[in-house]
Structures are given as structure tokens and as C-alpha cells.
Design an enzyme around this catalytic site. Structure first.
Site, mmCIF file in Angstrom:
data_model
loop_
_atom_site.group_PDB
_atom_site.id
_atom_site.type_symbol
_atom_site.label_atom_id
_atom_site.label_comp_id
_atom_site.label_asym_id
_atom_site.label_seq_id
_atom_site.Cartn_x
_atom_site.Cartn_y
_atom_site.Cartn_z
ATOM 1 C CD GLU A 1 -2.875 1.440 2.373
ATOM 2 O OE1 GLU A 1 -3.678 2.419 2.626
ATOM 3 O OE2 GLU A 1 -2.758 0.309 3.269
ATOM 4 C CE LYS B 1 -6.296 -0.213 1.142
ATOM 5 N NZ LYS B 1 -6.778 -0.613 2.689
#
Length: 341
Positions: free
Chosen positions: A177, A222
Site C-alpha cells: 500500500e 493497494k
């Protein structure tokens, strides 16, 4: 029977299903509870998350996995059932947030580096034993006319890659992420600047993943969407979708099975509309789905309001929001469906 990372990753982005990010830190969930006048205690946090996890329709049809905070991974429901067992019984996959948060980066004013690599291998072994099959680590990239710096982008990408390698060694799928902050300092950046920084960040991240020999087929990305700053906000849904896809095509190898977006400061409806537009208008090599926290939970939190009598209302609100996100993951969401709720 050995579980394959590739199979877990594919299941996490199964058609029309996405991830519930229920990994708020104790400090963050306190802020959420403050909005409904509820004291944050271990019991109230357990009750809230149990309400979501027992929303059977949402969990079985729309939620492929749940990112948990460490406290929740080891918690038991009111009836003594482990929360991870409730997740698995619904056909969903338990996951765990493993980073220790973004901390000020020495010699880099207004920028951060995410900590938590020390002892991570030992923690991952414990999390795997407790039932976690994927993990999440968030790198935070501030954006302005002068930020980020090359040093901060590279350091955060390197940490993400080291984390991902450790996860795969432990039999855990890493969610990588790298978040380019929509509401960074000062939060008035253009969508052009967002596109530039997001492309740079993702390109650097995949360079570091390759250097650390991370298996792309066994990970999930992500990212944040390409969107103008929170104080600017002029871009249309179509423009956000077009620019985000352009950046992803330039930077994300097709070997990655799926991309699960964070909502990153967007409203519930904005996050849904942007995801749906991307899926509706593009033929892509990866699945695009959601990994939302507040954008999946806020309506449920408001309906529940910390009261046992409102559990049903909270679960219905959660199920509706999860269904809308599921439609977005298939590119079939429409605004009028919100009004029909």
C-alpha cells in the site's frame, strides 16, 4: 496441503468481492467512536467489529477478506467464538495490519517513513498460526509542489518491498500500500501533480519489489487513486478513472493478480463511483476492486450507534454499502441505486 500464495491472492480479488479494512488503530477507532459518543474500550471495539463480521449477507457475497488490527486477530466474540473463525465460516480470508505506523523521517521535514520491520518475521509466524493469510503495510507519500522527495519515495518503497518478501516467506500474501495522500500538505495540488507523483511512486515501488525478489503473482497492490487535492477537487469521475488507469498501465505488471484501491479521503459515494467507472470503461489485465475502511463502515457505524438494539440496522447498512462496492467492482454501479436503499 500447502496453501499457494497465488491462490490466496486470486481469492482476495474474486469477481465482485473486495476487502473490508477493519484495521483501525486504537487511536483511529477512538476518533470514529467519538463521532457517535461511544467510549472506545476493548469490549466496544470487539462488539462493533463482531457486528460487521456477523453481517452474513455482506460477508458471504461481497467481502473476500478482512484486514484486522492485532487486537482483533486474537479476540473472541461474545459467545466465545474466535473472530477469525467467524470470518472463515463466511468464506472470507482473515488478514492483519503489520506496520507500526508512519513516523517522521529524519532529515526529511514533513515526510514520514513507516516502521515495523524489526521482529516482523517472528510476528508473521505468530499471525499465520492465528489464521492470518494476508497482511498489509502502508507507506505514506505526502504531496505538494515540492514534495515528495526522492529519498522519501525510495525509502518507503524499499520498506514495502522488504515487508512483502518477509510475508511471502511466511506463507502470507502481502498487500502493498503506497498511499499518495489526497489531503497532504497543503492538499490543494492539481490532478496533474497527483498523476505525476502516483506514477513515480508506483514505478519505484515495483523496482524495489523486483530487487527484493517478491513474487508478483502472490501479492496485491493497494494504491490511492489519481485524484486532485482535497482543497482543489475539480476533476470529474471520468477524469479520475482515466488518469488512474493510465498510471496503472504504465507501472503495474500484468503478473499482479489484483488491485484493491483505498478510498483515501473520498466520500463513500465518490469512492464507489470512481471504482465503477474504471471497471466499466476499460479492459484490464488485473482485477480492480475495493479495500475500503471508512467508506465501507461509516453508514454502519452511524446506524449502530453503539447500541445492541441497533445491530440489525448496522448490519443492513453495511450490507448495502458492500453491495454498492461489489457492483462498482463489476462496473455496474449506478447512482440511482443509492437512492433506492
Amino acid at each position: 496441503m500447502t496453501e499457494k500464495l497465488e491462490d490466496i491472492a486470486v481469492a482476495m480479488v474474486a469477481n465482485g468481492r473486495g476487502l473490508l479494512a477493519a484495521d483501525e488503530s486504537t487511536a483511529t477507532i477512538k476518533k470514529r467512536f467519538d463521532t457517535i459518543g461511544l467510549e472506545s474500550t476493548e469490549t466496544s471495539r470487539r462488539d462493533y467489529r463482531e457486528m460487521l463480521l456477523r453481517a452474513e449477507k455482506a460477508m458471504r457475497k461481497y467481502i473476500s477478506g478482512v484486514i484486522l488490527y492485532e487486537e482483533t486477530l486474537f479476540q473472541h466474540a461474545v459467545d466465545g467464538t474466535q473472530l477469525v473463525d467467524i470470518i472463515r465460516a463466511a468464506g472470507s480470508i482473515p488478514g492483519i495490519k503489520v506496520d507500526a505506523g508512519a513516523k517522521p523521517m529524519t532529515n526529511f521535514p514533513a515526510e514520514t517513513i513507516t516502521e515495523g520491520l524489526d521482529g516482523l518475521a517472528q510476528r508473521l509466524a505468530r499471525y499465520h498460526e492465528a489464521g492470518a493469510r494476508f497482511a498489509k503495510w502502508r507507506g505514506v507519500i505526502s504531496i505538494s509542489d515540492t514534495l515528495p522527495t526522492a529519498g522519501a519515495v525510495r525509502a518507503n518503497a524499499h520498506a514495502l518491498a522488504r515487508y512483502a518478501a518477509l510475508c511471502q516467506d511466511a506463507g502470507i500474501v502481502p498487500i502493498v500500500e503506497p498511499e499518495v495522500l489526497m489531503d497532504g500538505a497543503p492538499g490543494d495540488h492539481s490532478i496533474d501533480r497527483s498523476e505525476q507523483v502516483t506514477e513515480w511512486t508506483l514505478r519505484t515501488t515495483f523496482e524495489e519489489l523486483a530487487a527484493m525478489r517478491v513474487k508478483l503473482e502472490g501479492m496485491i497492490l493497494k494504491p490511492s487513486m489519481v485524484i486532485d487535492g482535497k482543497k482543489a477537487r475539480n476533476a470529474s469521475v471520468a477524469e479520475v478513472a482515466e488518469r488512474t488507469i493510465r498510471v496503472l498501465k504504465r507501472t503495474v505488471p500484468s503478473a499482479v493478480p489484483g488491485i484493491a484501491f483505498l478510498s483515501g479521503g473520498q466520500s463513500t459515494e465518490e469512492a464507489t463511483a470512481h471504482l465503477s467507472a474504471m471497471n466499466a470503461s476499460h479492459d484490464l489485465p488485473w482485477k480492480l476492486t475495493f479495500s475500503y475502511g471508512r467508506a465501507l463502515q461509516q453508514e454502519a457505524l452511524n446506524a449502530w450507534h453503539g447500541k445492541a438494539d441497533n445491530i440489525g440496522a448496522g448490519q443492513r447498512a453495511f450490507s448495502h454499502r458492500a453491495e454498492m462496492c461489489s457492483l462498482a467492482a463489476k462496473g455496474t454501479w449506478k447512482k440511482e441505486l443509492e437512492k433506492a436503499a
